[in-house]
Design a protein around this motif. Structure first.
Motif, short mmCIF file in Angstrom:
data_model
loop_
_atom_site.label_atom_id
_atom_site.label_comp_id
_atom_site.label_asym_id
_atom_site.label_seq_id
_atom_site.Cartn_x
_atom_site.Cartn_y
_atom_site.Cartn_z
N MET A 100 -7.99 -5.45 0.57
CA MET A 100 -7.31 -4.42 -0.21
C MET A 100 -5.80 -4.72 -0.25
O MET A 100 -5.22 -5.06 0.77
CB MET A 100 -7.54 -3.05 0.44
CG MET A 100 -7.25 -1.88 -0.47
SD MET A 100 -7.50 -0.31 0.35
CE MET A 100 -9.27 -0.32 0.58
N THR A 101 -5.20 -4.59 -1.41
CA THR A 101 -3.76 -4.88 -1.51
C THR A 101 -2.96 -3.80 -0.79
O THR A 101 -3.44 -2.68 -0.57
CB THR A 101 -3.33 -4.92 -2.98
OG1 THR A 101 -3.60 -3.63 -3.56
CG2 THR A 101 -4.08 -5.99 -3.76
N VAL A 102 -1.71 -4.13 -0.47
CA VAL A 102 -0.86 -3.17 0.24
C VAL A 102 -0.67 -1.88 -0.56
O VAL A 102 -0.83 -0.78 -0.01
CB VAL A 102 0.49 -3.82 0.62
CG1 VAL A 102 1.48 -2.77 1.13
CG2 VAL A 102 0.27 -4.89 1.68
N PRO A 103 -0.34 -1.95 -1.87
CA PRO A 103 -0.18 -0.69 -2.62
C PRO A 103 -1.45 0.15 -2.64
O PRO A 103 -1.41 1.37 -2.55
CB PRO A 103 0.19 -1.16 -4.04
CG PRO A 103 0.76 -2.51 -3.84
CD PRO A 103 0.01 -3.12 -2.70
N THR A 119 -3.85 0.17 -0.35
CA THR A 119 -3.97 0.74 0.99
C THR A 119 -3.08 1.97 1.11
O THR A 119 -3.48 3.02 1.59
CB THR A 119 -3.55 -0.29 2.06
OG1 THR A 119 -4.36 -1.45 1.92
CG2 THR A 119 -3.69 0.27 3.46
N TRP A 120 -1.86 1.84 0.63
CA TRP A 120 -0.87 2.93 0.71
C TRP A 120 -1.31 4.16 -0.07
O TRP A 120 -1.21 5.28 0.40
CB TRP A 120 0.48 2.40 0.22
CG TRP A 120 1.57 3.41 0.13
CD1 TRP A 120 2.26 3.99 1.16
CD2 TRP A 120 2.10 3.98 -1.06
NE1 TRP A 120 3.18 4.87 0.69
CE2 TRP A 120 3.11 4.89 -0.68
CE3 TRP A 120 1.83 3.81 -2.42
CZ2 TRP A 120 3.85 5.63 -1.61
CZ3 TRP A 120 2.56 4.54 -3.34
CH2 TRP A 120 3.56 5.44 -2.93
N ARG A 144 -1.26 -11.43 10.56
CA ARG A 144 -0.07 -11.21 9.73
C ARG A 144 -0.17 -9.98 8.82
O ARG A 144 0.84 -9.41 8.43
CB ARG A 144 0.18 -12.45 8.86
CG ARG A 144 0.72 -13.63 9.62
CD ARG A 144 0.95 -14.83 8.69
NE ARG A 144 1.82 -14.50 7.56
CZ ARG A 144 3.14 -14.49 7.61
NH1 ARG A 144 3.74 -14.81 8.73
NH2 ARG A 144 3.86 -14.18 6.55
N GLY A 145 -1.38 -9.58 8.49
CA GLY A 145 -1.56 -8.53 7.48
C GLY A 145 -1.28 -7.13 8.00
O GLY A 145 -1.16 -6.90 9.20
N VAL A 146 -1.18 -6.20 7.04
CA VAL A 146 -1.01 -4.79 7.40
C VAL A 146 -2.30 -4.28 8.02
O VAL A 146 -3.40 -4.75 7.68
CB VAL A 146 -0.61 -3.97 6.15
CG1 VAL A 146 -1.77 -3.83 5.18
CG2 VAL A 146 -0.08 -2.60 6.53
N ILE A 147 -2.17 -3.39 8.98
CA ILE A 147 -3.36 -2.81 9.62
C ILE A 147 -3.72 -1.54 8.85
O ILE A 147 -2.88 -0.66 8.69
CB ILE A 147 -3.10 -2.47 11.11
CG1 ILE A 147 -2.57 -3.69 11.86
CG2 ILE A 147 -4.36 -1.92 11.76
CD1 ILE A 147 -2.03 -3.38 13.25
N GLN A 148 -4.97 -1.47 8.41
CA GLN A 148 -5.40 -0.27 7.69
C GLN A 148 -6.10 0.66 8.65
O GLN A 148 -7.06 0.29 9.33
CB GLN A 148 -6.34 -0.68 6.56
CG GLN A 148 -6.74 0.48 5.67
CD GLN A 148 -7.75 0.05 4.64
OE1 GLN A 148 -7.67 -1.05 4.08
NE2 GLN A 148 -8.73 0.90 4.40
N TYR A 149 -5.60 1.88 8.72
CA TYR A 149 -6.20 2.90 9.58
C TYR A 149 -6.96 3.93 8.74
O TYR A 149 -6.74 4.02 7.54
CB TYR A 149 -5.12 3.63 10.38
CG TYR A 149 -4.40 2.76 11.38
CD1 TYR A 149 -4.88 2.64 12.69
CD2 TYR A 149 -3.26 2.05 11.04
CE1 TYR A 149 -4.24 1.83 13.62
CE2 TYR A 149 -2.60 1.24 11.96
CZ TYR A 149 -3.10 1.15 13.24
OH TYR A 149 -2.46 0.34 14.17
#
Lengths: 135, 339
Positions: free
Chosen positions: A1-4, A6-7, A125-130
């Motif tokens: 999933m892309t950062v945006p 996920t956000w 390296r990636g963002v952690i998705q909670y």
């Protein structure tokens, strides 16, 4: 999933935020822009309480493939894990992991509560998705 | 009066027995006999300081039906923040529904970062900057395979809502700090290093006893004035020795000694000890808590129970201690990302 993406999903994933139709009071999770019951486009955010029951479940024993070709640390390391459809106390159903529960103790009808956990961790390296899981 | 309005704790469900660690390392059970710890909590694969802090914070809010949007600040202390750059505080704040109007920063001071957060919130409320805020300490403690730390390094955390008209007033707080390199972890290193026995007398004991004595001097109290005492719990032996050095009896600290059942939760350690005490404490009880963080420093708190403390049924520290699943050493390595 892309950062945006996920956000954008944070209220849904962290807070079980769906929507409620202002016209007919129908509840949706994930949230909808249009009410599928009465057709209204007037919906408001609605936060579910995080209580539910297992409608059905399965055990995931094989590693998922990642379409982006990245190294997914979680949930690969979690295998085997329980994936379930949970009906929230308010009505809507969602798909989620059942955690901290031995496979033999998971059953249809089991009462479960939301817990906040790591959902996906892409390598180092990636963002952690909670987000939500249940137990 | 400013102090604790409510509290919440969280301990992961998984446990690893000390004898399994000894067996994996080819050691006998004598290798951990002196630590006073027979098993420790282990985080699930999908748990970290952020998820542990969130569960503890939710429990603290639910215990007293507190509106999270009324919290003006959040400080989480840990030595295992999941990100090197990106705050734990904003994730926890979002997850508990604090909205956007709050102050936050992540804290790090070995095992005392959680109590440092309590001091900051206490000061912010007392100065009138905020009405109430939440502070917590949590860790998924790291230990290299074969290191003595492996027997105790555990996971857990606790959060405290601090504000006016509290259930437990904070009468006084102070710190005792120095540059003492007893335990550290360099940038990008996975496991901490330590000075072995040097972590005892010049580090843990010097700072704990100095902070406790200074606090009692400031508050005009003596050990017998306190119903309960809580000292940082790196193992089952140190807090007992610290109590003895200061003139506290075993009965005063017994209730707080959760390390024997779950291990050392680092930033959560003294705070979980405080939770164990608050679950049983009654109006009028006086409590002293002294944390310890390597590097080094101690934060000391003199507190009095003013009224009934809200306790969240089903989520007490005893509930979490008893609700457990044992795992073996290989699963432990997998859970902690070592294989």
């Amino acid at each position: 999933m892309t950062v945006p993406k996920t956000w954008r999903r944070i209220p849904e994933l962290y807070n079980l935020q769906g929507t409620k139709c202002k016209s007919c009071s129908a509840l949706f999770f994930p949230g909808r822009e249009v009410c599928v019951k009465c057709g209204s486009i007037s919906l408001e955010p609605y936060r579910f309480q995080g209580k539910g029951r297992v409608v059905t479940f399965t055990i995931i024993r094989s590693q998922i493939s990642d379409p982006e070709g990245e190294n997914i640390d979680i949930p690969a390391r979690e295998i085997p894990y329980v994936l379930a459809i949970v009906e929230l106390a308010e009505g809507p159903m969602l798909t989620c992991q059942i955690v901290d529960t031995p496979e033999k103790d998971v059953f249809i009808g089991k009462q479960v509560d939301m817990v906040f956990r790591k959902i996906v961790e892409k390598g180092k390296r990636g963002v952690i998705q909670y987000g939500y899981k249940f137990r | 009066m400013v102090g604790i309005i409510s509290f919440g704790c969280y301990i992961p469900k998984y446990r690893l027995k000390a004898e399994d660690i000894a067996k994996a390392n080819g050691s006998s059970n004598d290798s951990f006999a002196g630590l006073g710890v027979t098993e420790k909590s282990v985080p699930g694969i999908d748990e970290d300081t952020i998820t542990i802090s969130t569960e503890a914070a939710k429990n603290a809010l639910n215990a007293a039906s507190i509106d999270p949007k009324q919290l003006g600040a959040i400080f989480i202390g840990s030595e295992s923040h999941p990100y090197a750059v990106k705050p734990t505080g904003t994730v926890v704040a979002q997850a508990i529904g604090m909205g956007n109007n709050y102050m936050t920063a992540d804290l790090q001071f070995a095992c005392k970062a959680g109590t440092a957060g309590m001091q900051i919130i206490y000061a912010m409320v007392k100065s009138g900057l905020i009405e109430q805020g939440i502070a917590g300490g949590a860790d998924t403690a790291q230990a290299a395979p074969g290191d003595a730390l492996e027997y105790t390094a555990a996971a857990g955390g606790a959060c405290f809502v601090i504000g006016k008209d509290p259930a437990v007033s904070i009468n006084a707080t102070l710190s005792f700090s120095s540059d003492t390199p007893d335990f550290w972890r360099r940038q990008h290193e996975k496991f901490p290093a330590h000075g072995g026995q040097f972590t005892g007398e010049p580090a843990y004991f010097h700072h704990i006893t100095s902070a406790a004595k200074n606090l009692m001097g400031k508050a005009g109290t003596k050990p017998s004035d306190y119903t309960y005492a809580i000292f940082h719990q790196p193992n089952g032996k140190f807090p007992l020795l610290a109590a003895s050095k200061l003139g506290f009896t075993e009965s005063q600290i017994k209730l707080s000694l959760i390390v024997t059942k779950i291990g050392n939760t680092y930033s959560g350690s003294s705070l979980l000890g405080l939770c164990a005490v608050l679950e049983k404490a009654k109006r009028g009880d006086r409590i002293i808590m002294v944390s310890y963080g390597s590097g080094a420093g101690s934060d000391a708190f003199d507190m009095t129970v003013e009224k009934a403390i809200p306790v969240l049924k089903g989520h007490t520290i005893q509930d979490y201690i008893q609700d457990k699943i044992y795992i073996d050493y290989s699963r432990y390595l997998k859970f902690t990302g070592q294989i």
